[in-house]
Write a protein that holds these residues in place. Structure first.
Motif, PDB file in Angstrom:
ATOM      1  N   THR A  23     -10.109  -1.849  -3.450  1.00 26.72           N
ATOM      2  CA  THR A  23     -10.353  -1.784  -2.010  1.00 26.72           C
ATOM      3  C   THR A  23      -9.127  -1.338  -1.224  1.00 26.72           C
ATOM      4  OG1 THR A  23      -9.812  -4.123  -1.757  1.00 26.72           O
ATOM      5  CG2 THR A  23     -12.126  -3.566  -2.117  1.00 26.72           C
ATOM      6  N   ALA A  24      -8.065  -0.954  -1.925  1.00 24.14           N
ATOM      7  CA  ALA A  24      -6.825  -0.490  -1.289  1.00 24.14           C
ATOM      8  C   ALA A  24      -6.288  -1.530  -0.302  1.00 24.14           C
ATOM      9  CB  ALA A  24      -7.024   0.850  -0.613  1.00 24.14           C
ATOM     10  N   ALA A  25      -6.235  -2.767  -0.725  1.00 25.10           N
ATOM     11  CA  ALA A  25      -5.770  -3.862   0.131  1.00 25.10           C
ATOM     12  C   ALA A  25      -4.299  -3.712   0.500  1.00 25.10           C
ATOM     13  CB  ALA A  25      -5.999  -5.206  -0.552  1.00 25.10           C
ATOM     14  N   GLY A  26      -3.543  -2.962  -0.269  1.00 24.29           N
ATOM     15  CA  GLY A  26      -2.124  -2.790   0.014  1.00 24.29           C
ATOM     16  C   GLY A  26      -1.850  -2.056   1.308  1.00 24.29           C
ATOM     17  N   THR A  27      -2.773  -1.212   1.745  1.00 24.80           N
ATOM     18  CA  THR A  27      -2.551  -0.498   3.001  1.00 24.80           C
ATOM     19  C   THR A  27      -2.691  -1.427   4.202  1.00 24.80           C
ATOM     20  OG1 THR A  27      -4.859   0.192   3.061  1.00 24.80           O
ATOM     21  CG2 THR A  27      -3.286   1.723   2.085  1.00 24.80           C
ATOM     22  N   ALA A  28      -3.477  -2.467   4.075  1.00 28.68           N
ATOM     23  CA  ALA A  28      -3.660  -3.394   5.189  1.00 28.68           C
ATOM     24  C   ALA A  28      -2.715  -4.584   5.101  1.00 28.68           C
ATOM     25  CB  ALA A  28      -5.103  -3.889   5.221  1.00 28.68           C
ATOM     26  N   TRP A  29      -2.483  -5.113   3.890  1.00 29.31           N
ATOM     27  CA  TRP A  29      -1.737  -6.355   3.727  1.00 29.31           C
ATOM     28  C   TRP A  29      -0.399  -6.190   3.046  1.00 29.31           C
ATOM     29  CZ3 TRP A  29      -6.470  -9.054   1.206  1.00 29.31           C
ATOM     30  CH2 TRP A  29      -7.419  -9.321   2.182  1.00 29.31           C
ATOM     31  N   GLY A  30      -0.070  -4.993   2.629  1.00 25.98           N
ATOM     32  CA  GLY A  30       1.147  -4.856   1.837  1.00 25.98           C
ATOM     33  C   GLY A  30       1.969  -3.652   2.222  1.00 25.98           C
ATOM     34  N   LEU A  31       2.593  -3.071   1.223  1.00 24.68           N
ATOM     35  CA  LEU A  31       3.494  -1.941   1.428  1.00 24.68           C
ATOM     36  C   LEU A  31       2.837  -0.609   1.069  1.00 24.68           C
ATOM     37  CD1 LEU A  31       6.681  -3.578  -0.089  1.00 24.68           C
ATOM     38  CD2 LEU A  31       6.121  -3.309   2.315  1.00 24.68           C
ATOM     39  N   GLY A  32       1.532  -0.543   1.125  1.00 23.97           N
ATOM     40  CA  GLY A  32       0.807   0.655   0.722  1.00 23.97           C
ATOM     41  C   GLY A  32       1.154   1.887   1.539  1.00 23.97           C
ATOM     42  N   ARG A  33       1.289   1.737   2.826  1.00 24.10           N
ATOM     43  CA  ARG A  33       1.618   2.896   3.677  1.00 24.10           C
ATOM     44  C   ARG A  33       3.022   3.407   3.391  1.00 24.10           C
ATOM     45  NH1 ARG A  33      -0.638  -0.374   8.128  1.00 24.10           N
ATOM     46  NH2 ARG A  33      -2.854   0.084   8.129  1.00 24.10           N
ATOM     47  N   LEU A  34       3.952   2.495   3.238  1.00 22.99           N
ATOM     48  CA  LEU A  34       5.330   2.875   2.909  1.00 22.99           C
ATOM     49  C   LEU A  34       5.383   3.543   1.532  1.00 22.99           C
ATOM     50  CD1 LEU A  34       8.346   2.800   3.611  1.00 22.99           C
ATOM     51  CD2 LEU A  34       8.436   0.579   2.495  1.00 22.99           C
ATOM     52  N   TRP A  35       4.669   2.990   0.581  1.00 20.91           N
ATOM     53  CA  TRP A  35       4.615   3.549  -0.774  1.00 20.91           C
ATOM     54  C   TRP A  35       4.059   4.975  -0.737  1.00 20.91           C
ATOM     55  CZ3 TRP A  35       6.298   2.642  -5.549  1.00 20.91           C
ATOM     56  CH2 TRP A  35       5.660   3.249  -6.609  1.00 20.91           C
ATOM     57  N   ALA A  36       3.001   5.200   0.035  1.00 18.14           N
ATOM     58  CA  ALA A  36       2.362   6.521   0.094  1.00 18.14           C
ATOM     59  C   ALA A  36       3.281   7.572   0.712  1.00 18.14           C
ATOM     60  CB  ALA A  36       1.059   6.435   0.879  1.00 18.14           C
ATOM     61  N   ARG A  37       4.251   7.159   1.502  1.00 18.66           N
ATOM     62  CA  ARG A  37       5.167   8.115   2.134  1.00 18.66           C
ATOM     63  C   ARG A  37       6.333   8.515   1.251  1.00 18.66           C
ATOM     64  NH1 ARG A  37       6.930   5.365   7.247  1.00 18.66           N
ATOM     65  NH2 ARG A  37       5.490   3.703   6.813  1.00 18.66           N
ATOM     66  N   LEU A  38       6.536   7.848   0.125  1.00 17.41           N
ATOM     67  CA  LEU A  38       7.640   8.202  -0.764  1.00 17.41           C
ATOM     68  C   LEU A  38       7.402   9.588  -1.370  1.00 17.41           C
ATOM     69  CD1 LEU A  38       8.156   4.842  -2.660  1.00 17.41           C
ATOM     70  CD2 LEU A  38       9.612   5.818  -0.887  1.00 17.41           C
ATOM     71  N   PRO A  39       8.451  10.398  -1.474  1.00 15.02           N
ATOM     72  CA  PRO A  39       8.289  11.768  -1.985  1.00 15.02           C
ATOM     73  C   PRO A  39       7.704  11.826  -3.402  1.00 15.02           C
ATOM     74  CG  PRO A  39      10.454  11.508  -0.994  1.00 15.02           C
ATOM     75  CD  PRO A  39       9.822  10.155  -1.019  1.00 15.02           C
ATOM     76  N   ILE A  40       8.115  10.935  -4.274  1.00 18.71           N
ATOM     77  CA  ILE A  40       7.596  10.986  -5.647  1.00 18.71           C
ATOM     78  C   ILE A  40       6.105  10.653  -5.694  1.00 18.71           C
ATOM     79  CG2 ILE A  40       8.180   8.613  -6.257  1.00 18.71           C
ATOM     80  CD1 ILE A  40       9.029   9.805  -9.021  1.00 18.71           C
ATOM     81  N   VAL A  41       5.661   9.781  -4.795  1.00 23.78           N
ATOM     82  CA  VAL A  41       4.240   9.425  -4.744  1.00 23.78           C
ATOM     83  C   VAL A  41       3.434  10.582  -4.169  1.00 23.78           C
ATOM     84  CG1 VAL A  41       2.573   7.787  -3.803  1.00 23.78           C
ATOM     85  CG2 VAL A  41       4.797   6.987  -4.577  1.00 23.78           C
TER      86      VAL A  41
END
Length: 48
Positions: A23-41
């Motif tokens: 359910t991609a809970a990391g985007t709402a409750w975690g560091l999912g947005r920050l993780w997605a912005r990393l160049p390697i990701v």
């Protein structure tokens, strides 16, 4: 010894982690947005 003789806590926690990942809970409750912005990701979509 588990207090529940039918289902071990490891199974319950594994199912909970699968639900959170699906359910991609990391985007709402975690560091999912920050993780997605990393160049390697951004370069490797399978890391999302």
């Amino acid at each position: 010894m588990s207090s529940n003789p039918v289902v071990d806590y490891h199974v319950v926690y594994a199912l909970a982690m699968i639900v959170f990942a699906a359910t991609a809970a990391g985007t709402a409750w975690g560091l999912g947005r920050l993780w997605a912005r990393l160049p390697i990701v951004r370069d490797h979509r399978w890391l999302r």
